[in-house]
Write a protein that holds these residues in place. Structure first.
Motif, PDB file in Angstrom:
ATOM      1  N   ASP A   1      65.661  37.706   6.514  1.00 19.87           N
ATOM      2  CA  ASP A   1      65.852  37.443   5.114  1.00 19.87           C
ATOM      3  C   ASP A   1      65.008  36.293   4.790  1.00 19.87           C
ATOM      4  O   ASP A   1      65.349  34.920   5.158  1.00 19.87           O
ATOM      5  CB  ASP A   1      67.284  37.499   4.470  1.00 19.87           C
ATOM      6  N   PRO A   2      63.794  36.224   3.867  1.00 16.98           N
ATOM      7  CA  PRO A   2      63.076  35.098   3.625  1.00 16.98           C
ATOM      8  C   PRO A   2      63.688  34.095   2.728  1.00 16.98           C
ATOM      9  O   PRO A   2      64.714  34.627   2.078  1.00 16.98           O
ATOM     10  CB  PRO A   2      61.770  35.432   2.941  1.00 16.98           C
ATOM     11  N   PRO A   3      63.245  33.100   2.651  1.00 15.58           N
ATOM     12  CA  PRO A   3      63.881  31.830   1.644  1.00 15.58           C
ATOM     13  C   PRO A   3      63.470  32.360   0.222  1.00 15.58           C
ATOM     14  O   PRO A   3      62.438  33.140  -0.113  1.00 15.58           O
ATOM     15  CB  PRO A   3      62.711  30.971   1.910  1.00 15.58           C
TER      16      PRO A   3
ATOM     17  N   HIS B   1      71.316  37.820  12.348  1.00 12.14           N
ATOM     18  CA  HIS B   1      70.688  37.907  11.006  1.00 12.14           C
ATOM     19  C   HIS B   1      70.186  36.337  10.413  1.00 12.14           C
ATOM     20  O   HIS B   1      70.994  35.445  10.349  1.00 12.14           O
ATOM     21  CB  HIS B   1      71.998  38.371  10.008  1.00 12.14           C
ATOM     22  N   TYR B   2      68.995  36.280  10.154  1.00 16.89           N
ATOM     23  CA  TYR B   2      68.583  35.195   9.865  1.00 16.89           C
ATOM     24  C   TYR B   2      68.262  35.103   8.316  1.00 16.89           C
ATOM     25  O   TYR B   2      67.367  35.652   7.778  1.00 16.89           O
ATOM     26  CB  TYR B   2      67.182  34.915  10.322  1.00 16.89           C
ATOM     27  N   GLU B   3      69.221  34.461   7.703  1.00 18.19           N
ATOM     28  CA  GLU B   3      69.214  34.319   6.180  1.00 18.19           C
ATOM     29  C   GLU B   3      68.442  32.791   5.896  1.00 18.19           C
ATOM     30  O   GLU B   3      69.345  31.828   6.107  1.00 18.19           O
ATOM     31  CB  GLU B   3      70.461  34.446   5.503  1.00 18.19           C
ATOM     32  N   SER B   4      67.189  32.891   5.608  1.00 15.28           N
ATOM     33  CA  SER B   4      66.446  31.568   5.502  1.00 15.28           C
ATOM     34  C   SER B   4      66.625  30.866   4.471  1.00 15.28           C
ATOM     35  O   SER B   4      66.504  31.206   3.229  1.00 15.28           O
ATOM     36  CB  SER B   4      65.193  31.769   5.862  1.00 15.28           C
ATOM     37  N   VAL B   5      66.629  29.456   4.550  1.00 19.22           N
ATOM     38  CA  VAL B   5      66.221  28.697   3.436  1.00 19.22           C
ATOM     39  C   VAL B   5      65.151  27.513   3.809  1.00 19.22           C
ATOM     40  O   VAL B   5      65.102  27.207   5.032  1.00 19.22           O
ATOM     41  CB  VAL B   5      67.426  27.712   2.833  1.00 19.22           C
ATOM     42  N   ALA B   6      64.186  27.266   2.881  1.00 15.54           N
ATOM     43  CA  ALA B   6      63.403  26.076   2.999  1.00 15.54           C
ATOM     44  C   ALA B   6      63.856  24.808   2.627  1.00 15.54           C
ATOM     45  O   ALA B   6      64.343  24.501   1.718  1.00 15.54           O
ATOM     46  CB  ALA B   6      62.030  26.608   2.316  1.00 15.54           C
ATOM     47  N   ARG B   7      63.633  23.655   3.547  1.00 14.34           N
ATOM     48  CA  ARG B   7      63.928  22.289   3.047  1.00 14.34           C
ATOM     49  C   ARG B   7      62.759  21.190   3.599  1.00 14.34           C
ATOM     50  O   ARG B   7      61.965  21.725   4.264  1.00 14.34           O
ATOM     51  CB  ARG B   7      65.219  22.026   3.943  1.00 14.34           C
ATOM     52  N   THR B   8      62.827  20.342   2.947  1.00 14.18           N
ATOM     53  CA  THR B   8      61.846  19.409   3.343  1.00 14.18           C
ATOM     54  C   THR B   8      62.578  18.283   4.108  1.00 14.18           C
ATOM     55  O   THR B   8      63.345  17.436   3.651  1.00 14.18           O
ATOM     56  CB  THR B   8      61.300  18.402   2.200  1.00 14.18           C
ATOM     57  N   GLY B   9      62.190  17.958   5.504  1.00 14.74           N
ATOM     58  CA  GLY B   9      62.589  17.038   6.526  1.00 14.74           C
ATOM     59  C   GLY B   9      61.823  15.679   6.367  1.00 14.74           C
ATOM     60  O   GLY B   9      60.920  15.692   5.462  1.00 14.74           O
TER      61      GLY B   9
ATOM     62  N   ARG C   1      71.987  29.997   8.586  1.00 11.95           N
ATOM     63  CA  ARG C   1      73.277  29.564   8.123  1.00 11.95           C
ATOM     64  C   ARG C   1      74.222  28.811   9.108  1.00 11.95           C
ATOM     65  O   ARG C   1      75.338  28.020   8.563  1.00 11.95           O
ATOM     66  CB  ARG C   1      74.037  30.989   7.787  1.00 11.95           C
ATOM     67  N   GLU C   2      73.964  28.615  10.064  1.00 11.35           N
ATOM     68  CA  GLU C   2      74.734  27.958  11.242  1.00 11.35           C
ATOM     69  C   GLU C   2      74.511  26.597  10.983  1.00 11.35           C
ATOM     70  O   GLU C   2      75.311  25.744  11.467  1.00 11.35           O
ATOM     71  CB  GLU C   2      74.350  28.436  12.565  1.00 11.35           C
ATOM     72  N   ASP C   3      73.383  26.056  10.470  1.00  6.93           N
ATOM     73  CA  ASP C   3      72.876  24.701   9.870  1.00  6.93           C
ATOM     74  C   ASP C   3      74.032  24.081   9.058  1.00  6.93           C
ATOM     75  O   ASP C   3      74.022  24.508   8.039  1.00  6.93           O
ATOM     76  CB  ASP C   3      71.448  24.553   9.957  1.00  6.93           C
ATOM     77  N   ALA C   4      74.513  22.855   9.494  1.00 10.62           N
ATOM     78  CA  ALA C   4      75.343  22.096   8.568  1.00 10.62           C
ATOM     79  C   ALA C   4      74.618  22.033   7.295  1.00 10.62           C
ATOM     80  O   ALA C   4      75.488  21.709   6.014  1.00 10.62           O
ATOM     81  CB  ALA C   4      76.064  20.969   9.268  1.00 10.62           C
ATOM     82  N   GLU C   5      73.532  21.828   7.234  1.00 10.46           N
ATOM     83  CA  GLU C   5      72.676  21.457   6.025  1.00 10.46           C
ATOM     84  C   GLU C   5      72.115  22.670   5.090  1.00 10.46           C
ATOM     85  O   GLU C   5      71.240  22.595   4.331  1.00 10.46           O
ATOM     86  CB  GLU C   5      71.775  20.547   6.087  1.00 10.46           C
ATOM     87  N   TYR C   6      72.552  23.923   5.582  1.00 10.24           N
ATOM     88  CA  TYR C   6      72.126  25.045   4.972  1.00 10.24           C
ATOM     89  C   TYR C   6      72.260  25.030   3.398  1.00 10.24           C
ATOM     90  O   TYR C   6      71.280  25.435   2.747  1.00 10.24           O
ATOM     91  CB  TYR C   6      72.820  26.460   5.659  1.00 10.24           C
ATOM     92  N   ASP C   7      73.222  24.659   3.111  1.00  8.92           N
ATOM     93  CA  ASP C   7      73.695  24.833   1.514  1.00  8.92           C
ATOM     94  C   ASP C   7      73.265  23.598   0.881  1.00  8.92           C
ATOM     95  O   ASP C   7      73.103  23.644  -0.468  1.00  8.92           O
ATOM     96  CB  ASP C   7      75.253  25.093   1.253  1.00  8.92           C
ATOM     97  N   ALA C   8      73.247  22.249   1.368  1.00  7.93           N
ATOM     98  CA  ALA C   8      72.735  21.183   0.803  1.00  7.93           C
ATOM     99  C   ALA C   8      72.315  20.196   1.765  1.00  7.93           C
ATOM    100  O   ALA C   8      72.876  19.925   2.694  1.00  7.93           O
ATOM    101  CB  ALA C   8      73.885  20.752  -0.087  1.00  7.93           C
ATOM    102  N   ALA C   9      71.215  19.562   1.423  1.00  5.39           N
ATOM    103  CA  ALA C   9      70.506  18.500   2.170  1.00  5.39           C
ATOM    104  C   ALA C   9      71.441  17.265   2.522  1.00  5.39           C
ATOM    105  O   ALA C   9      72.027  17.059   1.400  1.00  5.39           O
ATOM    106  CB  ALA C   9      69.119  18.062   1.798  1.00  5.39           C
TER     107      ALA C   9
END
Length: 218
Positions: free
Chosen positions: A87-89, A170-178, A187-195
């Protein structure tokens, strides 16, 4: 929850055994249209004629049809192994939910559709990733991650066995700026919902520069 009103596509990763391990079939898109100039696996959007009882069955029908139309190869729906659902961002202008399937090479002669592919190659996933790192070919993140997942497999049978045992991802993707630029997080990333969210778990792809860097850690 992932959106339900976006276009759906199916992609087929065709595997065969080479001298130095499993190889995948990649095709190069023309320099126009969707994914212009990129190297991709055969596949495309679901058509009305692909409609079946469930979403997965519909995707399988599209996968069979698109593979035949683009490459001339005939795969069977029942032989397809579901590998992943992407699933794309939500903030991207072009959003396509894509079902990824694996299948063993069915045999037969490769016959590329001129309007869909300008070139094709059988290659080891690791070799394709190295070429991408050198800037020699264009890949999109789902393709890159799929190649990364397959790069350590010993042979085609091993590659096909893994999703049969562990199930599809299942890859539910979000885009972030690092700090260095663009990231994709899952979703497994701790910063998925908030940077900057608390936690050390990571599941991300840094696409800010070459070579891309994939990180997955609990």
């Amino acid at each position: 929850m992932p959106a339900t009103d976006i276009p759906v596509a199916a992609t087929v990763v065709i595997l065969r055994d080479g001298v130095s391990g499993p190889e995948v079939l990649m095709i190069e898109r023309p320099d126009r249209g969707s994914f212009a100039g990129a190297w991709v696996f055969p596949g495309g959007k679901v058509d009305p004629g692909d409609a079946r009882r469930t979403a997965e069955e519909t995707a399988r029908a599209a996968a069979v049809r698109e593979t035949r139309e683009e490459t001339g190869l005939r795969v069977a729906a029942e032989d397809l192994v579901l590998f992943a659902l992407w699933d794309p961002p939500p903030d991207r202008p072009l959003r396509i939910r894509t079902w990824f399937f694996l299948v063993a090479h069915p045999g037969g002669r490769l016959a590329l559709a001129a309007d869909e592919a300008v070139d094709a190659v059988w290659a080891r996933p690791a070799d394709l990733l190295e070429r991408h790192a050198r800037g020699e070919l264009r890949l999109y993140p789902p393709t890159w991650v799929t190649l990364h997942e397959l790069a350590e497999r010993q042979d085609a049978a091993d590659a096909l066995a893994v999703p049969r045992i562990s199930g599809p991802r299942h890859y539910e993707s979000v885009a972030r700026t690092g700090p260095d630029g663009s990231l994709l997080l899952w979703r497994e990333d701790a910063e998925y919902d908030a940077a900057g969210a608390a936690g050390t778990a990571r599941h991300r792809l840094d696409v800010s520069h070459l070579p891309w860097v994939y990180t997955r850690a609990d």
